[in-house]
Design an enzyme around this catalytic site. Structure first.
Site, PDB file in Angstrom:
ATOM      1  N   HIS A   1      10.229  -1.968   2.672  1.00 22.03           N
ATOM      2  CA  HIS A   1       9.661  -1.071   1.762  1.00 22.03           C
ATOM      3  C   HIS A   1       8.828   0.191   2.568  1.00 22.03           C
ATOM      4  O   HIS A   1       8.329  -0.504   3.398  1.00 22.03           O
ATOM      5  CB  HIS A   1       9.197  -1.363   0.549  1.00 22.03           C
ATOM      6  CG  HIS A   1       7.801  -2.134   0.538  1.00 22.03           C
ATOM      7  ND1 HIS A   1       6.581  -1.554   0.726  1.00 22.03           N
ATOM      8  CD2 HIS A   1       7.603  -3.383   0.867  1.00 22.03           C
ATOM      9  CE1 HIS A   1       5.633  -2.447   0.955  1.00 22.03           C
ATOM     10  NE2 HIS A   1       6.249  -3.477   0.904  1.00 22.03           N
TER      11      HIS A   1
ATOM     12  N   ASP B   1       6.728   2.408   1.134  1.00 19.90           N
ATOM     13  CA  ASP B   1       5.688   2.852   0.584  1.00 19.90           C
ATOM     14  C   ASP B   1       4.416   2.088   1.035  1.00 19.90           C
ATOM     15  O   ASP B   1       4.554   0.704   1.464  1.00 19.90           O
ATOM     16  CB  ASP B   1       5.622   3.014  -0.840  1.00 19.90           C
ATOM     17  CG  ASP B   1       5.831   1.480  -1.566  1.00 19.90           C
ATOM     18  OD1 ASP B   1       6.524   0.630  -0.949  1.00 19.90           O
ATOM     19  OD2 ASP B   1       5.035   1.351  -2.487  1.00 19.90           O
TER      20      ASP B   1
ATOM     21  N   ASP C   1       2.301  -3.796   6.130  1.00 19.86           N
ATOM     22  CA  ASP C   1       2.967  -4.183   4.798  1.00 19.86           C
ATOM     23  C   ASP C   1       3.296  -2.690   4.173  1.00 19.86           C
ATOM     24  O   ASP C   1       2.730  -1.733   3.692  1.00 19.86           O
ATOM     25  CB  ASP C   1       1.840  -4.788   3.928  1.00 19.86           C
ATOM     26  CG  ASP C   1       2.591  -4.906   2.454  1.00 19.86           C
ATOM     27  OD1 ASP C   1       3.893  -4.932   2.475  1.00 19.86           O
ATOM     28  OD2 ASP C   1       1.827  -5.084   1.660  1.00 19.86           O
TER      29      ASP C   1
ATOM     30  N   GLU D   1       7.800  -0.237  -3.698  1.00 24.74           N
ATOM     31  CA  GLU D   1       7.618  -1.805  -3.774  1.00 24.74           C
ATOM     32  C   GLU D   1       6.098  -2.179  -4.199  1.00 24.74           C
ATOM     33  O   GLU D   1       6.162  -3.027  -5.029  1.00 24.74           O
ATOM     34  CB  GLU D   1       7.918  -2.404  -2.468  1.00 24.74           C
ATOM     35  CG  GLU D   1       8.087  -3.914  -2.530  1.00 24.74           C
ATOM     36  CD  GLU D   1       6.693  -4.684  -2.506  1.00 24.74           C
ATOM     37  OE1 GLU D   1       6.594  -5.815  -2.797  1.00 24.74           O
ATOM     38  OE2 GLU D   1       5.622  -4.002  -2.089  1.00 24.74           O
ATOM     39  N   GLU D   2       5.226  -1.291  -3.929  1.00 21.22           N
ATOM     40  CA  GLU D   2       3.928  -1.709  -4.131  1.00 21.22           C
ATOM     41  C   GLU D   2       3.362  -1.604  -5.597  1.00 21.22           C
ATOM     42  O   GLU D   2       2.567  -1.863  -5.941  1.00 21.22           O
ATOM     43  CB  GLU D   2       2.748  -0.947  -3.083  1.00 21.22           C
ATOM     44  CG  GLU D   2       2.913  -1.401  -1.544  1.00 21.22           C
ATOM     45  CD  GLU D   2       2.846  -2.850  -1.354  1.00 21.22           C
ATOM     46  OE1 GLU D   2       2.063  -3.592  -2.290  1.00 21.22           O
ATOM     47  OE2 GLU D   2       2.648  -3.134  -0.415  1.00 21.22           O
TER      48      GLU D   2
ATOM     49  N   ASP E   1       9.194  -8.792   4.423  1.00 17.92           N
ATOM     50  CA  ASP E   1       7.968  -8.167   4.037  1.00 17.92           C
ATOM     51  C   ASP E   1       7.038  -9.489   3.579  1.00 17.92           C
ATOM     52  O   ASP E   1       6.110  -9.450   3.143  1.00 17.92           O
ATOM     53  CB  ASP E   1       8.544  -7.790   2.531  1.00 17.92           C
ATOM     54  CG  ASP E   1       7.168  -6.998   2.050  1.00 17.92           C
ATOM     55  OD1 ASP E   1       6.439  -6.636   2.809  1.00 17.92           O
ATOM     56  OD2 ASP E   1       7.316  -6.772   0.678  1.00 17.92           O
TER      57      ASP E   1
ATOM     58  N   HIS F   1      -3.311  -4.629   2.435  1.00 19.58           N
ATOM     59  CA  HIS F   1      -3.767  -3.837   1.370  1.00 19.58           C
ATOM     60  C   HIS F   1      -5.338  -3.669   1.347  1.00 19.58           C
ATOM     61  O   HIS F   1      -5.988  -3.331   0.629  1.00 19.58           O
ATOM     62  CB  HIS F   1      -3.622  -4.306  -0.091  1.00 19.58           C
ATOM     63  CG  HIS F   1      -2.178  -4.537  -0.582  1.00 19.58           C
ATOM     64  ND1 HIS F   1      -1.867  -5.042  -1.857  1.00 19.58           N
ATOM     65  CD2 HIS F   1      -1.226  -4.420   0.140  1.00 19.58           C
ATOM     66  CE1 HIS F   1      -0.652  -5.062  -1.733  1.00 19.58           C
ATOM     67  NE2 HIS F   1      -0.133  -4.584  -0.618  1.00 19.58           N
TER      68      HIS F   1
HETATM   69 ZN   LIG Z   1       5.080  -5.495   1.192  1.00 19.03          ZN
END
Ligand SMILES: [Zn+2]
Length: 413
Positions: free
Chosen positions: A81, A83, A144, A178-179, A201, A383
């Site tokens: 992903h 995003d 990520d 995805e997030e 991922d 994150h």
């Molecule tokens: Zn991810």
């Protein structure tokens, strides 16, 4: 060999484009800025010689690496992903590259005294001597999942440049959002046309995941009766006390802070109440489908049990399934795990198989007809400002992709 500097350059060219998604948006992609990277990826895929490159109305990017062997090989796919998490600042990412990491603390930001401690984040120590990419302490890194994108792009380029490596048809897919849990929602599984796929991922080098939680949300509404407190005797029903009874009758140790591994839980994520009405929000998680169903039943049973002590139906329960353990869909096709394990071993990566205490896009895709385990992308501490990725882990993940392509072709010879 996969060139290290090219991995670094490619990775940095992706992370410096802000692609943060937004859970409050109802469009797909949730933010317009995600188009910028989607379009860049599509043009890079064309440029390197991939075929059937497409970008649809929702920014999903797909492309094909055509087979270079005459025998029939199942079509496989690799997905990540583009995003990044809305949980932390993702604009103006200024990566730092630490070469020949010495195993000690890394100063992320001298001015603000932000330090990536190798004592606290002790995973760091295993990367001594390697090249680590960190943040400058003011943003996340977005490894990520731009590490995953970098690895898939680099592997495709490598296979195109080295046509002597045999492989069947390979599909790649890059998704938005995805997030915020919507990466798989508008993924066209039929158009993708793969028999199985892997999301790139995961976190630390070696991770290979095909078990995740079964997940549901429960909204428990408790109704009371509001009466003037001075005249309340035998009339008032305070919904908050009933809610407390309900909370206390669930097993106190089956909560996120008391469980690990394959242990499931009830998590009271929110409560709001007054005399008239109290609303409790729970999430229910369990790897085992039977236990998961039993947890849902337990919530219903407790509600009716507590209600029976009062006059009317004082508690209503709404349970919404969110996602399911992909294990049910992977176990019938365990050869796709074996291929990934063998690919890792072939490039000297020790596979780490462990259940995910969460969900993945791959879990949703597996239930949409595309079995899709998750492979490490190499990053840590997602994150947040302590996010980092060792370049050597990205190199290895790239080699794993190349090897999976090769082994799949060999297995069907
Ligand atoms: Zn991810």
């Amino acid at each position: 060999m996969i060139n290290k500097q090219r991995i670094i350059d490619r990775f940095i060219s992706y992370i410096t484009i802000d692609t943060q998604s937004d859970p409050h948006s109802t469009t797909t992609p949730s933010t317009d800025k995600q188009w910028v990277l989607a379009q860049k990826l599509a043009s890079e895929l064309k440029e390197m010689g991939m075929t059937e490159v497409s970008i649809d109305d929702h920014a999903y990017v797909m492309a094909t690496l055509p087979a270079n062997v005459p025998h029939k090989v199942p079509v496989i796919g690799f997905i990540s992903h583009f995003d990044t998490s809305p949980d932390f600042n993702a604009t103006n990412i200024k990566p730092q590259i630490i070469e020949n990491y010495d195993g000690n603390d890394i100063i992320l930001n001298k001015e603000k005294n932000i330090i990536l401690s190798s004592e606290y984040f002790d995973d760091l120590k295993q990367y001594k001597g390697q090249t680590i990419i960190t943040t400058d302490g003011t943003s996340l890194l977005s490894a990520d999942d731009k590490a995953g994108i970098t690895e898939i792009m680099t592997a495709m380029k490598y296979l195109l440049d080295n046509p002597e490596i045999p492989h069947g048809k390979i599909r790649v897919g890059f998704t938005p959002d995805e997030e915020i849990g919507r990466g798989a929602h508008k993924f066209d599984v039929e158009k993708f046309g793969a028999e199985w796929a892997y999301t790139m991922d995961g976190s630390q080098i070696g991770e290979l995941e095909f078990e995740n939680f079964n997940a549901a949300k429960a909204i428990v509404k408790v109704n009371g009766k509001g009466v003037h407190p001075g005249y309340a005797k035998d009339k008032m029903v305070n919904s908050q006390y009933i809610a407390v009874d309900f909370i206390n009758s669930l097993p106190r140790l089956e909560t996120p802070e008391h469980t690990e591994g394959r242990q499931g839980f009830f998590h009271l994520s929110d409560m709001k109440g007054d005399v008239e009405e109290t609303v409790l929000e729970y999430i229910i998680r369990d790897h085992d489908l039977g236990h998961f169903e039993a947890r849902k039943e337990m919530i219903q049973d407790l509600a009716s049990e507590i209600c029976s002590q009062y006059e009317n139906d004082c508690i209503s329960v709404e349970i919404i399934d969110q996602y399911f353990n992909m294990k049910e869909k992977i176990e019938p096709v365990m050869h796709i795990i074996e291929i990934a394990e063998n690919a890792m071993k072939a490039v000297n990566v020790e596979p780490i198989l462990k259940p995910i205490r969460g969900g993945t896009d791959g879990a949703q895709l597996s239930y949409m007809g595309l079995p899709c385990p998750n492979i490490f992308a190499g990053g840590h501490n997602f994150h947040g400002k302590y996010e980092y990725v060792p370049v050597e882990s990205m190199q290895k993940a790239t080699e794993v992709i190349v090897k999976i392509a090769e082994l799949t072709s060999e297995n069907y010879k």
